[in-house]
Design a protein around this motif. Structure first.
Motif, PDB file in Angstrom:
ATOM      1  N   ARG A  83       0.963  -1.202   0.048  1.00 12.60           N
ATOM      2  CA  ARG A  83      -0.146  -0.008   0.164  1.00 12.60           C
ATOM      3  C   ARG A  83       0.809   1.375  -0.069  1.00 12.60           C
ATOM      4  NH1 ARG A  83      -1.243   3.460   4.159  1.00 12.60           N
ATOM      5  NH2 ARG A  83      -2.988   4.910   3.809  1.00 12.60           N
ATOM      6  N   ASP A 141      -3.457   6.010  -1.514  1.00 14.14           N
ATOM      7  CA  ASP A 141      -4.180   5.145  -2.556  1.00 14.14           C
ATOM      8  C   ASP A 141      -5.483   4.678  -2.168  1.00 14.14           C
ATOM      9  OD1 ASP A 141      -1.587   4.849  -3.924  1.00 14.14           O
ATOM     10  OD2 ASP A 141      -1.422   2.893  -3.535  1.00 14.14           O
ATOM     11  N   PRO A 142      -6.438   4.477  -2.743  1.00 13.07           N
ATOM     12  CA  PRO A 142      -7.526   4.111  -2.499  1.00 13.07           C
ATOM     13  C   PRO A 142      -7.748   2.614  -1.884  1.00 13.07           C
ATOM     14  CG  PRO A 142      -7.617   4.296  -4.863  1.00 13.07           C
ATOM     15  CD  PRO A 142      -6.294   4.833  -4.264  1.00 13.07           C
TER      16      PRO A 142
END
Length: 170
Positions: free
Chosen positions: A139, A143-144
């Motif tokens: 991640r 970030d979504p």
């Protein structure tokens, strides 16, 4: 040594400073979702007796039931509310709660609130980071959240290698 670059920096006196986006960050599989930031491990600090980081659990998500044969796990919940089960005893908690999971007890944590639960964790001796590396996906801050994903097929092998206790009744 980890394949990732060191995070933070070590001061002259062997203290370590890790900024909010400097740890290795990993999305977590169902039912946890959310993410974990691994901040301190023996790979990025001069100590080998613990590891630490944060975990974020979205509303309705949980850390599955498990236990540790050789580790203690300390959790400080600094945002959110939920339930914790330790060896079959369920307790409600809110922000500011500290939970110590002893060796050889089974436990789970569930976010029963309507905001992300944020927890700081310390694992002694270290090793929880290896679990997150094995089951998570990289991640980058900002970030979504990805679509939900399952744990890897070899999760039972990873749990056995890390000396996890299975859930009660299995």
């Amino acid at each position: 040594m980890s394949e990732h670059p060191p995070v933070g920096h070590i001061t002259k006196g062997q203290s370590v400073i890790v900024g909010p986006d400097e740890g290795r960050s990993l999305w977590q599989p169902m039912p946890s979702r959310g993410y974990v930031n691994v901040n301190l491990t023996p790979d990025n600090m001069p100590y080998d007796t613990f590891s630490s980081g944060i975990q974020v659990l979205p509303p309705g998500c949980m850390v599955r039931e498990h236990g540790h044969k050789q580790n203690h796990e300390l959790v400080f919940v600094y945002e959110g509310s939920g339930q914790v089960d330790i060896d079959g005893e369920v307790t409600e908690f809110g922000p500011g709660t500290t939970i110590l999971f002893a060796r050889n007890c089974t436990h789970w944590i569930k976010n029963t609130g309507d905001v992300d639960m944020k927890m700081f964790w310390v694992f002694a001796p270290p090793g929880l980071e290896d679990w997150f590396y094995a089951i998570g996906r990289e991640r980058k801050p900002g970030d979504p959240m990805p679509e939900p994903f399952d744990r890897p097929d070899n999760v039972q092998e990873v749990m056995a290698k890390m000396r996890f206790l299975p859930p009660r009744g299995t």
